[in-house]
Structures are given as C-alpha cells and as structure tokens.
Motif scaffolding. Structure first.
Motif, PDB file in Angstrom:
ATOM      1  N   VAL A  12     -38.401  10.103 -45.610  1.00  0.00           N
ATOM      2  CA  VAL A  12     -38.615  10.045 -47.050  1.00  0.00           C
ATOM      3  C   VAL A  12     -37.940  11.246 -47.694  1.00  0.00           C
ATOM      4  O   VAL A  12     -37.798  12.292 -47.059  1.00  0.00           O
ATOM      5  CB  VAL A  12     -40.130  10.016 -47.368  1.00  0.00           C
ATOM      6  N   GLN A  13     -37.527  11.085 -48.933  1.00  0.00           N
ATOM      7  CA  GLN A  13     -36.917  12.189 -49.652  1.00  0.00           C
ATOM      8  C   GLN A  13     -37.996  13.143 -50.173  1.00  0.00           C
ATOM      9  O   GLN A  13     -39.144  12.742 -50.392  1.00  0.00           O
ATOM     10  CB  GLN A  13     -36.087  11.677 -50.817  1.00  0.00           C
ATOM     11  N   ALA A  14     -37.614  14.370 -50.391  1.00  0.00           N
ATOM     12  CA  ALA A  14     -38.544  15.355 -50.951  1.00  0.00           C
ATOM     13  C   ALA A  14     -39.105  14.834 -52.273  1.00  0.00           C
ATOM     14  O   ALA A  14     -38.373  14.260 -53.086  1.00  0.00           O
ATOM     15  CB  ALA A  14     -37.838  16.682 -51.162  1.00  0.00           C
ATOM     16  N   LEU A  86     -44.116  15.253 -51.016  1.00  0.00           N
ATOM     17  CA  LEU A  86     -43.705  15.761 -49.710  1.00  0.00           C
ATOM     18  C   LEU A  86     -42.558  16.755 -49.827  1.00  0.00           C
ATOM     19  O   LEU A  86     -41.685  16.632 -50.706  1.00  0.00           O
ATOM     20  CB  LEU A  86     -43.319  14.609 -48.793  1.00  0.00           C
ATOM     21  N   LYS A  87     -42.580  17.734 -48.932  1.00  0.00           N
ATOM     22  CA  LYS A  87     -41.578  18.790 -48.898  1.00  0.00           C
ATOM     23  C   LYS A  87     -40.891  18.769 -47.535  1.00  0.00           C
ATOM     24  O   LYS A  87     -41.484  18.314 -46.544  1.00  0.00           O
ATOM     25  CB  LYS A  87     -42.247  20.146 -49.096  1.00  0.00           C
ATOM     26  N   PRO A  88     -39.669  19.284 -47.452  1.00  0.00           N
ATOM     27  CA  PRO A  88     -39.000  19.340 -46.140  1.00  0.00           C
ATOM     28  C   PRO A  88     -39.839  20.061 -45.085  1.00  0.00           C
ATOM     29  O   PRO A  88     -39.782  19.690 -43.900  1.00  0.00           O
ATOM     30  CB  PRO A  88     -37.712  20.098 -46.454  1.00  0.00           C
ATOM     31  N   ASP A  90     -42.830  19.770 -44.547  1.00  0.00           N
ATOM     32  CA  ASP A  90     -43.853  18.867 -44.016  1.00  0.00           C
ATOM     33  C   ASP A  90     -43.337  18.058 -42.832  1.00  0.00           C
ATOM     34  O   ASP A  90     -44.102  17.329 -42.190  1.00  0.00           O
ATOM     35  CB  ASP A  90     -44.347  17.897 -45.097  1.00  0.00           C
ATOM     36  N   THR A  91     -42.047  18.165 -42.547  1.00  0.00           N
ATOM     37  CA  THR A  91     -41.460  17.434 -41.430  1.00  0.00           C
ATOM     38  C   THR A  91     -42.103  17.856 -40.120  1.00  0.00           C
ATOM     39  O   THR A  91     -42.156  19.040 -39.789  1.00  0.00           O
ATOM     40  CB  THR A  91     -39.943  17.679 -41.369  1.00  0.00           C
ATOM     41  N   THR A 119     -40.370  12.661 -41.447  1.00  0.00           N
ATOM     42  CA  THR A 119     -39.190  13.459 -41.754  1.00  0.00           C
ATOM     43  C   THR A 119     -38.957  13.439 -43.255  1.00  0.00           C
ATOM     44  O   THR A 119     -38.844  12.361 -43.849  1.00  0.00           O
ATOM     45  CB  THR A 119     -37.954  12.925 -41.026  1.00  0.00           C
ATOM     46  N   VAL A 120     -38.895  14.622 -43.845  1.00  0.00           N
ATOM     47  CA  VAL A 120     -38.684  14.746 -45.283  1.00  0.00           C
ATOM     48  C   VAL A 120     -37.327  15.402 -45.517  1.00  0.00           C
ATOM     49  O   VAL A 120     -37.101  16.538 -45.098  1.00  0.00           O
ATOM     50  CB  VAL A 120     -39.795  15.578 -45.943  1.00  0.00           C
ATOM     51  N   SER A 122     -34.207  16.907 -47.871  1.00  0.00           N
ATOM     52  CA  SER A 122     -34.102  17.684 -49.119  1.00  0.00           C
ATOM     53  C   SER A 122     -33.075  17.088 -50.053  1.00  0.00           C
ATOM     54  O   SER A 122     -32.323  16.199 -49.713  1.00  0.00           O
ATOM     55  CB  SER A 122     -33.739  19.133 -48.799  1.00  0.00           C
TER      56      SER A 122
END
Length: 122
Positions: A12-14, A86-88, A90-91, A119-120, A122
């Motif tokens: 997912v994207q940030a 979500l933030k990178p 959080d991966t 997987t997030v 950026s």
C-alpha cells in the motif's frame, strides 16, 4: 496445539489503509487476550496492540495510537487490526498471538501465527 492464521497484508502507498485479520482456533480462543506484533527486517519484534476477548480492553504502542485500531469478533474467533495513515516505517511482518493477560511483552504470549507481510511504499 492452537492455531492462528493471519491475513490481509499487502502493498500500500503511504497514507493508505489495510485491515489485518487473525482467526483463532477454539483452543487458543480460551486465552484471555490477543495481540499484534510486528517485525521489520533486521529489527527486533515489537508490540503493536492487544485486546481482551471479553471486555474488549485495548492497549497500543505509542507509535500507532490514533492510526491503528484493534477489535475482535467473538462469534468468529477473529481479531482485526485496522491500520490507517500508514507510513513506510510500518513496513513489517505482522503476527498475532494469544496471551493469558493484557501484556505488551512478547514473552507473555503463548501461541503465534505465521505472520502476514505489510509493505508501505513512500
């Protein structure tokens, strides 16, 4: 042996959202609480959130407060982790586990699932 099966991970994207699910077998359902942990490559496993089956009391690590929500469906023996904004960072591989109390320490947890990758980008 109890069994826990996680699902719902992905890419997912940030700023995006994902909802993780953890289905518990009847044996592990007898435990008092369910928790979510995560482990990023090269890092130690860290506590994310936990919830009690009966009263629904919750506990979160500071870094996810206001973004993640843990909930449970007793009829389905399932615990959810709704992850928003979500933030990178959080991966990680997210794992669920059972415990006999409301704990944030992984040594207090008895049964573990295999994990689901989040997987997030950026």
């Amino acid at each position: 042996q109890g069994q826990l099966v996680e699902s719902g991970g992905g890419l997912v994207q940030a700023g995006g959202s994902l909802r993780l699910s953890c289905v518990a077998s009847k044996r592990t359902f007898d435990n008092f609480a369910m928790g979510w942990f995560r482990q990023a490559p090269g890092k130690e496993r860290e506590f994310v959130a936990t919830i009690t089956w009966t009263a629904g009391i919750t506990l979160y690590t500071d870094s996810v407060k206001g973004r993640f929500t843990i909930s449970r469906d007793n009829a389905k023996n399932t615990v959810y982790l709704q992850m928003n904004s979500l933030k990178p960072e959080d991966t990680a591989v997210y794992l669920c586990a059972t415990a006999r109390g409301l704990y944030s320490v992984q040594s207090r947890y008895d049964y573990w699932g295999q994990g689901t990758q989040v997987t997030v980008s950026s």
